[in-house]
Design an enzyme around this catalytic site. Structure first.
Site, PDB file in Angstrom:
ATOM      1  N   ASN A  23     -60.122  17.341  -9.671  1.00 18.22           N
ATOM      2  CA  ASN A  23     -59.848  18.730 -10.059  1.00 18.22           C
ATOM      3  C   ASN A  23     -61.087  19.616 -10.073  1.00 18.22           C
ATOM      4  O   ASN A  23     -60.980  20.800 -10.410  1.00 18.22           O
ATOM      5  CB  ASN A  23     -59.113  18.760 -11.408  1.00 18.22           C
ATOM      6  CG  ASN A  23     -57.702  18.217 -11.263  1.00 18.22           C
ATOM      7  OD1 ASN A  23     -57.209  18.032 -10.149  1.00 18.22           O
ATOM      8  ND2 ASN A  23     -57.065  17.918 -12.376  1.00 18.22           N
ATOM      9  N   CYS A 118     -42.661  21.423  -9.671  1.00 24.61           N
ATOM     10  CA  CYS A 118     -42.991  20.008  -9.425  1.00 24.61           C
ATOM     11  C   CYS A 118     -42.371  19.208 -10.559  1.00 24.61           C
ATOM     12  O   CYS A 118     -41.806  19.762 -11.497  1.00 24.61           O
ATOM     13  CB  CYS A 118     -44.497  19.814  -9.314  1.00 24.61           C
ATOM     14  SG  CYS A 118     -45.325  19.691 -10.871  1.00 24.61           S
ATOM     15  N   ARG A 123     -44.299  25.534 -13.250  1.00 23.40           N
ATOM     16  CA  ARG A 123     -45.666  25.864 -12.838  1.00 23.40           C
ATOM     17  C   ARG A 123     -45.745  27.155 -12.018  1.00 23.40           C
ATOM     18  O   ARG A 123     -46.151  27.171 -10.873  1.00 23.40           O
ATOM     19  CB  ARG A 123     -46.289  24.690 -12.105  1.00 23.40           C
ATOM     20  CG  ARG A 123     -46.268  23.438 -12.980  1.00 23.40           C
ATOM     21  CD  ARG A 123     -46.883  22.255 -12.350  1.00 23.40           C
ATOM     22  NE  ARG A 123     -48.342  22.390 -12.305  1.00 23.40           N
ATOM     23  CZ  ARG A 123     -49.124  21.474 -11.737  1.00 23.40           C
ATOM     24  NH1 ARG A 123     -48.584  20.424 -11.174  1.00 23.40           N
ATOM     25  NH2 ARG A 123     -50.431  21.638 -11.710  1.00 23.40           N
ATOM     26  N   ARG A 398     -52.613  10.041  -5.131  1.00 23.41           N
ATOM     27  CA  ARG A 398     -53.045  11.448  -5.019  1.00 23.41           C
ATOM     28  C   ARG A 398     -54.322  11.659  -5.835  1.00 23.41           C
ATOM     29  O   ARG A 398     -55.145  12.503  -5.498  1.00 23.41           O
ATOM     30  CB  ARG A 398     -51.958  12.385  -5.543  1.00 23.41           C
ATOM     31  CG  ARG A 398     -50.697  12.403  -4.735  1.00 23.41           C
ATOM     32  CD  ARG A 398     -49.792  13.486  -5.207  1.00 23.41           C
ATOM     33  NE  ARG A 398     -50.517  14.753  -5.327  1.00 23.41           N
ATOM     34  CZ  ARG A 398     -49.963  15.869  -5.775  1.00 23.41           C
ATOM     35  NH1 ARG A 398     -48.709  15.874  -6.149  1.00 23.41           N
ATOM     36  NH2 ARG A 398     -50.657  16.978  -5.859  1.00 23.41           N
TER      37      ARG A 398
HETATM   38  C1  EPZ Z   1     -54.532  22.227 -13.532  1.00 17.51           C
HETATM   39  O1  EPZ Z   1     -53.258  22.610 -13.044  1.00 17.51           O
HETATM   40  C2  EPZ Z   1     -54.741  20.793 -13.080  1.00 17.51           C
HETATM   41  N1  EPZ Z   1     -54.746  20.738 -11.618  1.00 17.51           N
HETATM   42  C3  EPZ Z   1     -53.621  19.912 -13.637  1.00 17.51           C
HETATM   43  O2  EPZ Z   1     -53.909  18.570 -13.258  1.00 17.51           O
HETATM   44  C4  EPZ Z   1     -53.659  20.002 -15.166  1.00 17.51           C
HETATM   45  O3  EPZ Z   1     -52.586  19.246 -15.697  1.00 17.51           O
HETATM   46  C5  EPZ Z   1     -53.522  21.468 -15.602  1.00 17.51           C
HETATM   47  O4  EPZ Z   1     -54.553  22.269 -14.971  1.00 17.51           O
HETATM   48  C6  EPZ Z   1     -53.663  21.641 -17.106  1.00 17.51           C
HETATM   49  O5  EPZ Z   1     -54.882  21.135 -17.536  1.00 17.51           O
HETATM   50  C7  EPZ Z   1     -55.861  21.110 -10.948  1.00 17.51           C
HETATM   51  O6  EPZ Z   1     -56.855  21.497 -11.533  1.00 17.51           O
HETATM   52  C8  EPZ Z   1     -55.806  21.009  -9.452  1.00 17.51           C
HETATM   53  P1  EPZ Z   1     -52.411  25.568 -15.474  1.00 17.51           P
HETATM   54  P2  EPZ Z   1     -52.817  24.160 -13.093  1.00 17.51           P
HETATM   55  O7  EPZ Z   1     -52.342  26.776 -14.611  1.00 17.51           O
HETATM   56  O8  EPZ Z   1     -53.992  25.024 -12.981  1.00 17.51           O
HETATM   57  C9  EPZ Z   1     -48.545  27.832 -17.092  1.00 17.51           C
HETATM   58  C10 EPZ Z   1     -53.443  16.465 -12.417  1.00 17.51           C
HETATM   59  O9  EPZ Z   1     -52.741  15.589 -12.925  1.00 17.51           O
HETATM   60  N2  EPZ Z   1     -48.871  28.864 -16.103  1.00 17.51           N
HETATM   61  O10 EPZ Z   1     -53.596  25.363 -16.338  1.00 17.51           O
HETATM   62  O11 EPZ Z   1     -51.692  24.337 -12.127  1.00 17.51           O
HETATM   63  C11 EPZ Z   1     -48.158  26.504 -16.451  1.00 17.51           C
HETATM   64  O12 EPZ Z   1     -46.782  26.496 -16.126  1.00 17.51           O
HETATM   65  C12 EPZ Z   1     -52.959  17.889 -12.426  1.00 17.51           C
HETATM   66  O13 EPZ Z   1     -54.585  16.280 -11.916  1.00 17.51           O
HETATM   67  C13 EPZ Z   1     -48.048  29.988 -15.989  1.00 17.51           C
HETATM   68  O14 EPZ Z   1     -47.053  30.116 -16.693  1.00 17.51           O
HETATM   69  O15 EPZ Z   1     -52.241  24.278 -14.568  1.00 17.51           O
HETATM   70  C14 EPZ Z   1     -48.515  25.510 -17.530  1.00 17.51           C
HETATM   71  O16 EPZ Z   1     -47.451  25.460 -18.466  1.00 17.51           O
HETATM   72  C15 EPZ Z   1     -51.527  17.996 -12.925  1.00 17.51           C
HETATM   73  N3  EPZ Z   1     -48.359  30.951 -15.069  1.00 17.51           N
HETATM   74  C16 EPZ Z   1     -49.742  26.121 -18.208  1.00 17.51           C
HETATM   75  O17 EPZ Z   1     -49.720  27.511 -17.849  1.00 17.51           O
HETATM   76  C17 EPZ Z   1     -49.466  30.841 -14.260  1.00 17.51           C
HETATM   77  O18 EPZ Z   1     -49.715  31.775 -13.443  1.00 17.51           O
HETATM   78  C18 EPZ Z   1     -51.081  25.524 -17.745  1.00 17.51           C
HETATM   79  O19 EPZ Z   1     -51.058  25.507 -16.335  1.00 17.51           O
HETATM   80  C19 EPZ Z   1     -50.301  29.695 -14.391  1.00 17.51           C
HETATM   81  C20 EPZ Z   1     -49.984  28.740 -15.326  1.00 17.51           C
END
Ligand code: EPZ
Length: 420
Positions: A23, A118, A123, A398
């Site tokens: 990440n 997913c 997300r 992955r």
């Molecule tokens: C990052 O995903 C990581 N992936 C995820 O790791 C990790 O679980 C996640 O952050 C939380 O720490 C990478 O860095 C590539 P978020 P990301 O945006 O950025 C909501 C793994 O296992 N949200 O921080 O996609 C979202 O639905 C993966 O390595 C919105 O509503 O996660 C979630 O509930 C899985 N609108 C929360 O925020 C948005 O525009 C946090 O999501 C963006 C997010």
């Protein structure tokens, strides 16, 4: 589909090397799109998600020199042949959305397939889009593609409605080439965000506040080539610490960095696992049969949602009862049903799972549903008595390179089985 066949239980003894962080690698690769100069990245993990991103990069016209034996990758975006990230690739890896900010900032236009939901949740990416619109981009959704255009991005004060890791990273990258200053409030503080900021600053970006919840970026005209070594993977580190806590053992985790996994270490020390630090890594010892530990997932520096399935696996064979609350994603308990097939005692009520430790688990056939769920199932299989077969192991690969080999080197009986 390929499977893992595990025969447990086994203590884990020996040494393993922690790879570069998935990440951090993904956003840092995307950061290289901000310059036409060559960029050289080291400590690149050998993962399916990195392969997928590089497939996308070759479709964009990026020149790539990946050397798996030295874990390095040279990238150069001198001539882009496309500004479109196609559905076929984006649907397999949501982090492809990280090309949006850099391509928009550098070329003024980009088309990225809307990543579907997913297994772990919907997300959405509304925060990413809201931010780019506030920076002056016109964003439309046509035929499932996000189409963003702008003459020049302008700096803006952006307050994210919730902490979003890739949202913070996308905005930070775009802001590097915007006109004026961008302030990101409620910014993600994850170590991978900090590593990206360090890389961008080595390219000439003007960023401050990374690692806090307010990051400011002063746009510059141009960014330049750079070299960068990716930080070690804190989630891989935490996953192996959980495996040792559950199975018992004595393992040296080379290159593990305790500063990025603070809360996980605190929790596992509470479970009775001994974790000692030296400049080369961490020594983790455990007699097995851990004490139960409760967690509530939260953005960094809280307990990582990416560690939730793994700490649940530790609690399956603990003394006592633990409460595990998932506050980040709405559907991240897919591993519960599978763990129950091994004899686990888990009751889910809303976003909290109550886990009562059992004397023993019994091996069974289970199915991986998502990346970190599969890591939790591997840990449960290691500690279960008898044979556990984990199907759909592509989820695991992955985010973890050669986990079967790493575990086998520690004395576990793990075999990757190719099934047609
Ligand atoms: C990052 O995903 C990581 N992936 C995820 O790791 C990790 O679980 C996640 O952050 C939380 O720490 C990478 O860095 C590539 P978020 P990301 O945006 O950025 C909501 C793994 O296992 N949200 O921080 O996609 C979202 O639905 C993966 O390595 C919105 O509503 O996660 C979630 O509930 C899985 N609108 C929360 O925020 C948005 O525009 C946090 O999501 C963006 C997010």
């Amino acid at each position: 589909m390929d499977k893992y066949r595990i025969i447990g239980p086994n203590r884990l003894i020996g040494e393993l090397e922690i790879d570069g962080a998935k990440n951090a690698a993904l956003p840092i690769f995307c950061g290289s799109l901000l310059t036409s100069d060559p960029v050289f990245i080291s400590n690149v993990p050998k993962l399916k998600d990195v392969e997928t991103l590089l497939k996308l990069f070759s479709e964009l016209g990026v020149s790539i020199e990946l050397n798996s034996s030295t874990a390095t990758c040279g990238l150069q975006t001198a001539s882009i042949s496309s500004l479109e990230a196609p559905y076929e690739l984006v649907k397999t890896m949501r982090a492809s959305i990280l090309v949006l900010g850099p391509l928009l900032a550098r070329f003024g236009e980009v088309k990225v397939s809307l990543p579907g939901g997913c297994a772990i949740g919907n997300r959405p990416i509304d925060q990413h889009i809201k931010a780019f619109e506030s920076m002056g981009a016109k964003v439309t959704l046509v035929d499932g593609y996000i189409h963003a255009k702008c003459r020049k991005l302008n700096g803006s004060r952006i307050k994210n409605d919730m902490v979003t890791v890739t949202g913070t990273e996308n905005i930070m990258m775009a802001a590097c080439l915007a006109e004026g200053e961008t302030i990101i409030e409620n910014a993600a503080r994850e170590p991978e965000v900090v590593d990206l900021a360090i890389f961008l600053k080595s390219m000439g970006a003007r960023i401050s506040g990374e690692g806090t919840d307010v990051i400011s970026i002063l746009g510059v005209k141009k960014l330049f080539g750079a070299e960068h070594k990716i930080i070690s993977d804190r989630i891989e580190t935490g996953t192996f610490i959980c495996a040792i806590a559950a199975c018992g053992g004595d393992v040296f985790l080379r290159n593990a960095n305790i500063n990025s996994i603070g809360v996980t270490v605190t929790k596992l020390r509470q479970s009775g696992t001994d974790i000692s630090v030296d400049k080369e890594g961490l020594t983790v010892t455990s007699k097995g049969k851990p004490e139960s530990v409760s967690v509530k997932t939260a953005p960094f520096p809280g307990f990582a949602t990416d560690m939730q399935a793994q700490i649940m696996a530790v609690n399956l064979v603990s003394n006592g009862t633990a409460r595990i609350t998932e506050n980040i994603f709405e559907n991240r308990f897919m591993h519960v049903q599978e763990m129950k097939r091994l004899g686990a005692h888990i009751k889910v009520n809303g976003n909290t799972a109550v886990v009562t430790g059992r004397e023993r688990l019994c091996g069974a056939e289970v199915m991986a549903t998502d990346l970190r769920a599969s890591a939790g199932l591997v840990i449960a299989g290691l500690v279960a008595e008898g044979e556990t077969v984990i199907d759909r192991i592509y989820h695991l690969e992955r985010g973890y390179a050669d986990m079967d080999k790493k575990l086998a080197n520690l004395g576990a009986d793990v075999l990757r089985v190719n099934q047609c």
